[in-house]
Scaffold this motif. Sequence first.
Motif, PDB file in Angstrom:
ATOM      1  N   ARG A 169       0.906  -1.410   0.077  1.00  0.00           N
ATOM      2  CA  ARG A 169       0.011  -0.137   0.037  1.00  0.00           C
ATOM      3  C   ARG A 169       0.822   1.412  -0.005  1.00  0.00           C
ATOM      4  O   ARG A 169       0.617   2.115  -0.645  1.00  0.00           O
ATOM      5  N   ASN A 173       0.703   3.988  -3.106  1.00  0.00           N
ATOM      6  CA  ASN A 173       0.351   5.337  -2.548  1.00  0.00           C
ATOM      7  C   ASN A 173       1.467   6.242  -2.910  1.00  0.00           C
ATOM      8  O   ASN A 173       0.976   7.382  -3.427  1.00  0.00           O
ATOM      9  N   GLU A 405      -3.487   5.441  10.709  1.00  0.00           N
ATOM     10  CA  GLU A 405      -4.231   4.562  10.818  1.00  0.00           C
ATOM     11  C   GLU A 405      -4.132   3.170  11.011  1.00  0.00           C
ATOM     12  O   GLU A 405      -4.633   2.351  11.633  1.00  0.00           O
ATOM     13  N   GLY A 588     -13.438   0.456   6.337  1.00  0.00           N
ATOM     14  CA  GLY A 588     -13.184   0.996   5.017  1.00  0.00           C
ATOM     15  C   GLY A 588     -12.015   0.141   4.382  1.00  0.00           C
ATOM     16  O   GLY A 588     -11.341   0.725   3.229  1.00  0.00           O
ATOM     17  N   TYR A 589     -11.545  -0.894   4.762  1.00  0.00           N
ATOM     18  CA  TYR A 589     -10.328  -1.468   4.215  1.00  0.00           C
ATOM     19  C   TYR A 589     -10.616  -2.008   2.883  1.00  0.00           C
ATOM     20  O   TYR A 589      -9.730  -2.104   2.089  1.00  0.00           O
ATOM     21  N   GLU A 592     -10.780   0.584   0.505  1.00  0.00           N
ATOM     22  CA  GLU A 592      -9.212   1.187   0.157  1.00  0.00           C
ATOM     23  C   GLU A 592      -8.509   0.269  -0.681  1.00  0.00           C
ATOM     24  O   GLU A 592      -7.645   0.576  -1.547  1.00  0.00           O
ATOM     25  N   GLN A 595      -9.212   0.893  -4.439  1.00  0.00           N
ATOM     26  CA  GLN A 595      -8.375   2.130  -4.866  1.00  0.00           C
ATOM     27  C   GLN A 595      -7.148   1.525  -5.142  1.00  0.00           C
ATOM     28  O   GLN A 595      -6.509   1.927  -5.981  1.00  0.00           O
TER      29      GLN A 595
END
Length: 610
Positions: A169, A173, A405, A588-589, A592, A595
């Motif tokens: 991740r 990102n 987070e 919300g994992y 994510e 995305q």
Amino acid sequence: MLCALIAFGASAQNKTYTGLVLDAAGNHPLPGARVLVKETSQGTVTDAVGRFQFTAPLDSFTLQVLFTGYQPVERRVSRADAEIRILMHAQQRALQEVVVTSYPVQRKVNMTGAMVTMSARPHSFVKAEDRYNTNDYSPINENIFHRVKRKPLSTFSSDVDRASYSQVRQMLNSGQLPPVDAVRVEELINYFDYAYAAPVNGDPVAIHTDLATCPWKKGHLLARIGLQGKQVPAADLPASNLVFLLDVSGSMYADNKLPLVKQAFKVLVQQLRPQDRVAVVVYAGAAGMVLPSTSGGHKMKIIDALESLTAGGSTAGGQGIQLAYKTAQEHFIPKGNNRVILATDGDFNVGPSSDGALQRIIEQEREKGIFLSVLGFGMGNYKDNKLETLADKGNGNYAYIDNFEEARRTFVTEFGGTLFTIAKDVKLQVEFNPKFVQAYRLVGYENRLLNDEDFNDDKKDAGDMGAGHTVTALYEIVPVNVPMPEGGGTDPLKYQETAAVKHNTATATEAFTVKMRYKEPDGKKSKLLEKVQSTRVVHFQQSPEDLRMAAAVAQFGMLLRNSQFSGSANYDHIIGLASGAKGRDAEGYRAEFIQLVKKAKLLQETIAAK
């Protein structure tokens, strides 16, 4: 009466103030922020959801709020204020773009509690270009298909590490594809929570299995094995004897290293109870004790010790580990959770730094009941292979903290699972029925494989499970009478099918049997659990939501690894599959994840267009 009136008047002047400290950009709470009354130095810290409460006798005063990585806030408060809401802005620091090339000599500072801190900020920097990237990962040789008649058993150590997912991740990102050896598919799969039923009959772990058609290879099947650890209420968790072992060497100066370490551990401090104990040990050019073992009820004292840390010097990791274990042993709690928590970028370059020397230290302490958990921070000189090995040998979990987070998830959402072991040396052995399964391939777990005879050997170390944790493993199966894939193993053997198997009608409806061995946290002898999976196969689209999500993540990992077994997997299919399996997704994992897949697709398309 006069004394009573005076006392009443004094108490009437006091007022209890409550409030909330939030990140101004994301509007999320900031646990562990220091809230001080400037005129009196009276203070408190925010709890796990960013709230604070204190009593002040003044009619008006200045409230000062401090949090690592954020600009300090001062606000005038009066008795008329009901709920105090503080918004903090992150500091914009250019150091995210640089790496350290030289450091000043370390110094010792005389502080309360024999505190030792390391030197101030480094003074020479260069741009962090790719040529300085010395991240280190162990090579992974992807699992192949095995014919059941030649190799009917598949044996591996269970694992709940998730470090690979958060590293992937972080790289995506930042606009780059991860190196293939950074992608451990099983850690990507196990990053997500799955709704398995809790264990019964007093067992610490429950086994679940199911079987569906394979979404990336027509004619193949997908088997899922899920383990669910028992939940333990916070009130019933044993007392903890923790030692924070923090790397404060020069390489830890960047914002995503030591400042994030402070934030992460302040979150953990908020979860501690008075019966828990914490010591803080640091290491750079040498190791030092910052805070002797202290009750978890003294949160401000622990947080002040964390705030005092600065980065500088070389990295005497071996010395730090030795001091941390010595401290943990001096305050050992029988039947408690005795654990060293190491936070570092993994660069050990002074003292006993070889993998063998460090492993022997950790293995010896593990046998005494002191476990090791490892948290990785930062990139550029990150030693993933070393940190993963240390956590494995220390009967602890390994996580990579790439943002606040992830720290919150590790130390708040999954507090019990992160710190409290319910079963150690957990091994799985799957026996496939040659009447139904021609060949199989374990998806991931390449560095967790065991010899078949290791399953019954209680001296063989294996993975561990924490309270409430889940473990998921996927097998791609080639059924009988389906053509073997190219490169799919050896020719069929001539002599291996025994009369017992050939004529045993009891196994006609069984696809495979899962056996699990585990030990109690302080046990020496393993216990056995078993689960049989029938030959009943459901179509993938009718399979459970969690299975579809796990399959989507597995395909994503295979694409990132350029796997020869990815079949028809593609990014668009993964996005559609994960979108249909997102479910409630309270944290919300899964959203994510979708995305991240889109980012990986774009990066791949950009590379292909060049």
